[in-house]
Design an enzyme around this catalytic site. Structure first.
Site, mmCIF file in Angstrom:
data_model
loop_
_atom_site.group_PDB
_atom_site.id
_atom_site.type_symbol
_atom_site.label_atom_id
_atom_site.label_comp_id
_atom_site.label_asym_id
_atom_site.label_seq_id
_atom_site.Cartn_x
_atom_site.Cartn_y
_atom_site.Cartn_z
ATOM 1 N N GLY A 55 69.869 101.748 110.314
ATOM 2 C CA GLY A 55 70.283 100.367 110.126
ATOM 3 C C GLY A 55 70.778 99.702 111.392
ATOM 4 O O GLY A 55 70.514 98.525 111.634
ATOM 5 N N GLY B 167 68.131 104.701 105.221
ATOM 6 C CA GLY B 167 67.788 105.698 104.217
ATOM 7 C C GLY B 167 68.970 106.439 103.630
ATOM 8 O O GLY B 167 68.997 106.752 102.437
ATOM 9 N N THR C 202 56.749 108.309 118.320
ATOM 10 C CA THR C 202 56.111 109.097 117.278
ATOM 11 C C THR C 202 56.858 108.941 115.967
ATOM 12 O O THR C 202 58.093 109.048 115.927
ATOM 13 C CB THR C 202 56.073 110.581 117.677
ATOM 14 O OG1 THR C 202 55.374 110.711 118.917
ATOM 15 C CG2 THR C 202 55.387 111.423 116.615
ATOM 16 N N CYS D 44 82.036 103.731 110.628
ATOM 17 C CA CYS D 44 81.725 103.493 112.035
ATOM 18 C C CYS D 44 82.970 103.188 112.859
ATOM 19 O O CYS D 44 82.914 103.142 114.081
ATOM 20 C CB CYS D 44 80.723 102.351 112.161
ATOM 21 S SG CYS D 44 79.178 102.693 111.299
#
Length: 394
Positions: A72, A201, A238, A326
């Site tokens: 995010g 996620g 990737t 955070c």
């Protein structure tokens, strides 16, 4: 109660067993790089395409409007920095709110050093953005409005549809940090007038290290990470196939279970709020009572230091927080609580409890019973509380 009681789902969530099982083959069996051209790679590419479709369906987006990121925070940075770069010739003014996640606020501070001007719109006592102030802040050189869908600390859900409408009426792009809301409440990017959206996620029982950036067709922002041609030349690197498969499966589960899951979480949430407010004195509920995330409870206890409360809850087997994960380790009170008008001494006594559908009424009752004892114990050691009681008894 001997088992661990986890009430910090806003920080991260347990990966669902079904999600893990879906991911496992892509670590050691179907390990091909989806960008390769041989047939073995097509298996990984199909898995990525399936996950992209699941994510798109969760927010009613088109599949080719979904980009996978590292999380995010990366998506937030991409939205703000790339918009600033792409639209700088139109203007250098951005509007956000005072209660955004630090991934937005710190990015705005970075852009200010680069010559951009940021307007920080205030919120009311429940944490809702003041729409009249937001609209009044729009200028001819405004290029972006970024307002979160729901606050990660106090759970207040913003009037996103109206914010998007105001932005579009003035020809301004609208980005929303939906990290806490994605998969928890209905989001429709078309109905809500959203041009860009960030999600993650690990907030929806998926893996960490994988995020989503929704970019509406026609929005002219460029790459944030340069290199190869992955993600339609907009996000080099990737692809994290296992992570992408994981967030795709988590999004699918979230879409199929949202109504039932939310109903259970709201029932537990309201039971928890009611017991705390009626059984513990001198406590304040933070955030909107009704327009809040289904699983969020945020309260402040007067004459209490939040850190001591968290340590004692941990000793009782309860995982909780005082605000955003955070900002863990910071001694400063929450910027969100200060923005809704709380003084420092009350903001320091905050507690955030975020539930999941796995929690039970028995666990909630245990937590409240322990919390009552903890609050009484901490207040008994507080000279400020002692002085307050003396004044009340005069």
């Amino acid at each position: 109660m001997s088992k661990l009681i986890y009430l910090d789902n806003a920080a991260t969530t347990q990966v669902y067993p079904e999600v893990l099982q879906e991911m496992l083959p892509y670590f050691s069996e179907v390990y091909s790089n989806p960008s390769a051209i041989y047939s073995f790679a097509s298996e990984s590419k199909k898995a990525v395409d399936k996950a992209r479709t699941s994510v798109a369906e969760l927010i009613n987006a088109k599949t080719d409007e979904i980009y996978f990121t590292g999380g995010g925070s990366e998506s937030d940075n991409w939205a703000l920095k790339a918009t600033a770069d792409a639209y700088a010739s139109k203007g250098k003014h951005i509007i956000t709110s005072t209660i955004e996640h630090h991934a937005i606020l710190h990015t705005c501070a970075y852009l200010e050093k680069k010559g951009f001007e940021i307007t920080y719109v205030n919120v009311d006592e429940n944490g809702k953005v003041k729409l009249d102030e937001l609209e009044a802040a729009i200028r001819p050189d405004t290029i972006l409005i970024s307002i979160m869908t729901a606050n990660n600390e106090i759970g207040t859900i913003q009037p996103v549809r109206e914010i998007g409408r105001i932005a579009h009426e003035h020809g301004v792009l609208f980005h929303t940090d939906a990290v806490q809301a994605f998969g928890h409440i209905p989001i429709d990017v078309d109905e809500m007038n959203i041009d860009m959206l960030s999600a993650s996620g690990h907030k929806i029982n998926g893996p960490k290290g994988i995020g989503v950036m929704y970019i509406r067709k026609g929005v002219k922002i460029l790459s944030f990470i340069h290199g190869g041609a992955q993600e339609r030349k907009r996000r080099a690197g990737t692809l994290n196939v296992p992570g992408i498969v994981g967030i795709g499966k988590a999004a699918e589960i979230a879409k199929n279970t949202m109504a039932e899951r939310s109903a259970k979480e709201i029932s537990l949430r309201d039971h928890l709020i009611d017991r705390i407010l009626t059984e513990i004195p001198y406590v304040r509920l933070n955030g909107d009572r009704h327009d809040r995330l289904p699983n969020n409870v945020n309260v402040c206890f007067r004459y209490i230091e939040g850190e001591s409360m968290l340590i004692l809850l941990d000793q009782a087997g309860v995982c909780a927080s005082s605000g955003s994960a955070c900002t863990s380790g910071s001694l400063d009170p929450s910027h969100v609580l200060l923005a809704i008008g709380l003084p420092h001494e009350i903001a320091h006594g905050s507690l955030r409890l975020t539930l999941s559908e796995k929690n039970t009424v028995e666990e909630i009752d245990f937590v409240v019973d322990e919390l009552k004892k903890i609050i009484e114990r901490l207040r008994s050691m507080s000279p400020l509380y002692e002085d307050f009681v003396k004044k009340q008894n005069k």
